[in-house]
Every structure is written in structure tokens, then in C-alpha cells.
Design a protein around this motif. Structure first.
Motif, PDB file in Angstrom:
ATOM      1  N   ILE A   1       0.855  -1.177   0.000  1.00 50.89           N
ATOM      2  CA  ILE A   1       0.000   0.000   0.000  1.00 50.89           C
ATOM      3  C   ILE A   1       0.898   1.236   0.000  1.00 50.89           C
ATOM      4  O   ILE A   1       1.796   1.367   0.824  1.00 50.89           O
ATOM      5  CB  ILE A   1      -0.925   0.011   1.233  1.00 50.89           C
ATOM      6  CG1 ILE A   1      -1.857  -1.198   1.178  1.00 50.89           C
ATOM      7  CG2 ILE A   1      -1.695   1.317   1.310  1.00 50.89           C
ATOM      8  CD1 ILE A   1      -2.757  -1.335   2.376  1.00 50.89           C
ATOM      9  N   ARG A   2       0.649   2.125  -0.946  1.00 53.16           N
ATOM     10  CA  ARG A   2       1.429   3.351  -1.062  1.00 53.16           C
ATOM     11  C   ARG A   2       0.587   4.518  -0.562  1.00 53.16           C
ATOM     12  O   ARG A   2      -0.611   4.563  -0.796  1.00 53.16           O
ATOM     13  CB  ARG A   2       1.854   3.575  -2.507  1.00 53.16           C
ATOM     14  CG  ARG A   2       2.840   2.533  -2.984  1.00 53.16           C
ATOM     15  CD  ARG A   2       3.173   2.765  -4.451  1.00 53.16           C
ATOM     16  NE  ARG A   2       3.830   1.601  -4.998  1.00 53.16           N
ATOM     17  CZ  ARG A   2       3.232   0.641  -5.672  1.00 53.16           C
ATOM     18  NH1 ARG A   2       1.941   0.682  -5.878  1.00 53.16           N
ATOM     19  NH2 ARG A   2       3.905  -0.384  -6.142  1.00 53.16           N
ATOM     20  N   SER A   3       1.245   5.458   0.076  1.00 55.00           N
ATOM     21  CA  SER A   3       0.565   6.616   0.631  1.00 55.00           C
ATOM     22  C   SER A   3       0.137   7.580  -0.464  1.00 55.00           C
ATOM     23  O   SER A   3       0.791   7.702  -1.497  1.00 55.00           O
ATOM     24  CB  SER A   3       1.501   7.332   1.608  1.00 55.00           C
ATOM     25  OG  SER A   3       0.894   8.515   2.093  1.00 55.00           O
ATOM     26  N   VAL A   4      -0.949   8.282  -0.201  1.00 55.76           N
ATOM     27  CA  VAL A   4      -1.385   9.347  -1.090  1.00 55.76           C
ATOM     28  C   VAL A   4      -1.297  10.702  -0.376  1.00 55.76           C
ATOM     29  O   VAL A   4      -1.814  11.698  -0.858  1.00 55.76           O
ATOM     30  CB  VAL A   4      -2.829   9.113  -1.612  1.00 55.76           C
ATOM     31  CG1 VAL A   4      -2.869   7.899  -2.517  1.00 55.76           C
ATOM     32  CG2 VAL A   4      -3.820   8.996  -0.479  1.00 55.76           C
TER      33      VAL A   4
ATOM     34  N   ARG B   1      13.264   6.756  -4.576  1.00 52.23           N
ATOM     35  CA  ARG B   1      12.899   6.377  -3.201  1.00 52.23           C
ATOM     36  C   ARG B   1      11.445   6.633  -2.844  1.00 52.23           C
ATOM     37  O   ARG B   1      10.904   5.953  -1.975  1.00 52.23           O
ATOM     38  CB  ARG B   1      13.796   7.111  -2.197  1.00 52.23           C
ATOM     39  CG  ARG B   1      15.231   6.714  -2.269  1.00 52.23           C
ATOM     40  CD  ARG B   1      15.423   5.334  -1.706  1.00 52.23           C
ATOM     41  NE  ARG B   1      16.791   4.909  -1.940  1.00 52.23           N
ATOM     42  CZ  ARG B   1      17.269   3.765  -1.570  1.00 52.23           C
ATOM     43  NH1 ARG B   1      16.514   2.899  -0.953  1.00 52.23           N
ATOM     44  NH2 ARG B   1      18.514   3.443  -1.823  1.00 52.23           N
ATOM     45  N   LEU B   2      10.854   7.641  -3.464  1.00 52.21           N
ATOM     46  CA  LEU B   2       9.515   8.025  -3.040  1.00 52.21           C
ATOM     47  C   LEU B   2       8.443   7.806  -4.106  1.00 52.21           C
ATOM     48  O   LEU B   2       7.362   7.323  -3.809  1.00 52.21           O
ATOM     49  CB  LEU B   2       9.503   9.510  -2.610  1.00 52.21           C
ATOM     50  CG  LEU B   2      10.471   9.908  -1.493  1.00 52.21           C
ATOM     51  CD1 LEU B   2      10.348  11.392  -1.206  1.00 52.21           C
ATOM     52  CD2 LEU B   2      10.258   9.092  -0.229  1.00 52.21           C
TER      53      LEU B   2
ATOM     54  N   SER C   1       2.151   7.198  -7.564  1.00 50.59           N
ATOM     55  CA  SER C   1       2.859   7.960  -8.596  1.00 50.59           C
ATOM     56  C   SER C   1       2.213   9.308  -8.897  1.00 50.59           C
ATOM     57  O   SER C   1       2.836  10.154  -9.526  1.00 50.59           O
ATOM     58  CB  SER C   1       2.979   7.133  -9.872  1.00 50.59           C
ATOM     59  OG  SER C   1       1.694   6.812 -10.355  1.00 50.59           O
ATOM     60  N   THR C   2       1.017   9.535  -8.428  1.00 46.90           N
ATOM     61  CA  THR C   2       0.359  10.832  -8.641  1.00 46.90           C
ATOM     62  C   THR C   2       0.755  11.873  -7.593  1.00 46.90           C
ATOM     63  O   THR C   2       0.472  13.057  -7.764  1.00 46.90           O
ATOM     64  CB  THR C   2      -1.168  10.668  -8.597  1.00 46.90           C
ATOM     65  OG1 THR C   2      -1.534  10.122  -7.319  1.00 46.90           O
ATOM     66  CG2 THR C   2      -1.659   9.768  -9.714  1.00 46.90           C
TER      67      THR C   2
ATOM     68  N   GLY D   1      11.222  17.218 -12.453  1.00 48.67           N
ATOM     69  CA  GLY D   1      10.247  16.531 -13.283  1.00 48.67           C
ATOM     70  C   GLY D   1      10.233  15.077 -12.838  1.00 48.67           C
ATOM     71  O   GLY D   1      11.288  14.491 -12.648  1.00 48.67           O
ATOM     72  N   THR D   2       9.077  14.526 -12.605  1.00 46.45           N
ATOM     73  CA  THR D   2       9.015  13.116 -12.189  1.00 46.45           C
ATOM     74  C   THR D   2       8.300  12.310 -13.259  1.00 46.45           C
ATOM     75  O   THR D   2       7.451  12.820 -13.978  1.00 46.45           O
ATOM     76  CB  THR D   2       8.274  12.955 -10.841  1.00 46.45           C
ATOM     77  OG1 THR D   2       6.992  13.546 -10.966  1.00 46.45           O
ATOM     78  CG2 THR D   2       9.034  13.591  -9.701  1.00 46.45           C
ATOM     79  N   ALA D   3       8.662  11.061 -13.339  1.00 49.05           N
ATOM     80  CA  ALA D   3       8.036  10.151 -14.312  1.00 49.05           C
ATOM     81  C   ALA D   3       6.600   9.898 -13.889  1.00 49.05           C
ATOM     82  O   ALA D   3       6.317   9.720 -12.733  1.00 49.05           O
ATOM     83  CB  ALA D   3       8.822   8.847 -14.367  1.00 49.05           C
ATOM     84  N   GLN D   4       5.735   9.878 -14.840  1.00 46.15           N
ATOM     85  CA  GLN D   4       4.311   9.640 -14.522  1.00 46.15           C
ATOM     86  C   GLN D   4       3.927   8.244 -14.888  1.00 46.15           C
ATOM     87  O   GLN D   4       4.316   7.679 -15.828  1.00 46.15           O
ATOM     88  CB  GLN D   4       3.455  10.628 -15.289  1.00 46.15           C
ATOM     89  CG  GLN D   4       3.786  12.038 -14.922  1.00 46.15           C
ATOM     90  CD  GLN D   4       2.660  12.714 -14.148  1.00 46.15           C
ATOM     91  OE1 GLN D   4       1.542  12.257 -14.156  1.00 46.15           O
ATOM     92  NE2 GLN D   4       2.982  13.766 -13.465  1.00 46.15           N
TER      93      GLN D   4
END
Length: 167
Positions: free
Chosen positions: A2-5, A83-84, A91-92, A164-167
Motif C-alpha cells: 500500500i502506497r501513501s497518497v 525512493r519516493l 505515482s500521482t 520533473g518526475t516520471a508519470q
């Protein structure tokens, strides 16, 4: 997994990484010929491994390597993404961090603190925990809180560089 939002948590984690990178560059940049290099002593790396294992990985990445503004920004962005982004957070989330007013203002305030305290910080080495403790003490002053409130109320964009982060 589970990833945090939570954008608030992601902002906090990202700020810590950016502050850590500033600390590394403040104490461990050496001139080698025409280039600047980050050279972190073994005892500092051992301390980081024990007290900040998540940040020690970043220190490993930049240690014994040349640095400049572009490399610094590239290293930070790559580390935050690895890392994040998609790991700890959905990813959003990370793309929203760099546009977040809290992130921009906190990084601006941290840079103001560094400039104001540069001479003191330069007098003798202070570990990362010491830096954070000193910053938090200064950050809790009424004058600093008021200044932050004015930045927030005025909607001031201090113009902190983004990744810039990958989407």
C-alpha cells in the motif's frame, strides 16, 4: 504494498532529502582541479548509516563524485523519484509536491536560515541532526512564523527549483 497518497507526508520527506543534500554540500565539497567534488569522510558515512540509513543511500550516490548545480539537481530528483515516487507514495503524489506552496515556502525559509547562519555553521562541523535541531529552534521563533504567514497569505511563490518526475 500500500502506497501513501498523503501530499503532506511526501512534502515532509522531500524537504528532508533537500535539506540533507544542502548539508552535504555545505560541509563536504572539496576543490579538485577545476571541479568541485563531494567527499564524505568514512566516520560521517558510518554515522549516517547508523542514524539516517535512508539518507545514507543518497550520500553513497553523491560521495566521491564531482558536483555542480545541474548534477546536484539531477541527483536530488533521481533520488526522490527512486525512493519516493511509486515506492512510498502513489505515482500521482510526487508531481504535486514540487508545485506545493508548503514545499516551496519551507525550502525558501530553510535557505534564508542557511544564509543567515552561514558564518556560524562554518565555524565548526555540525552533524545533520544538529543542523535540523538548530533550524527547528530558529523556525519556531515568532518572527519566523510571522514571516511564513506573510508568504502564505500573500501567495508568494519563492521560486524553488522543481523536479520533473516520471508519470
Amino acid at each position: 504494498m500500500i502506497r501513501s497518497v498523503s501530499i503532506k507526508s511526501a512534502v515532509k520527506d522531500t524537504i528532508e532529502i533537500f535539506q540533507f543534500e544542502q548539508w552535504l554540500r555545505f560541509y563536504f565539497v572539496e576543490e579538485k582541479g577545476e571541479e568541485l567534488w563531494i567527499e564524505i569522510p568514512d566516520e560521517v558515512m558510518a554515522d549516517l548509516k547508523e542514524n539516517h540509513p535512508q539518507l545514507q543511500h543518497f550520500a553513497d550516490t553523491v560521495n566521491n563524485a564531482p558536483t555542480d548545480y545541474k548534477r546536484s539537481q539531477d541527483n536530488l530528483c533521481a533520488y526522490v523519484a527512486a525512493r519516493l515516487d511509486g515506492q512510498k507514495y502513489e505515482s500521482t503524489v510526487l508531481p504535486q509536491v514540487f508545485d506545493n506552496a508548503t514545499f516551496k515556502i519551507e525550502m525558501y525559509i530553510f535557505n534564508v536560515w542557511m544564509k543567515m547562519h552561514e558564518q556560524y555553521l562554518d565555524e565548526e562541523y555540525m552533524d545533520f541532526d544538529g543542523w535540523l535541531e538548530m533550524y527547528e529552534g530558529w523556525n519556531s521563533m515568532d518572527e519566523v512564523k510571522e514571516y511564513r504567514r506573510k508568504l502564505v497569505d500573500n501567495g508568494t511563490d519563492p521560486g524553488v527549483p522543481a523536479c520533473g518526475t516520471a508519470q
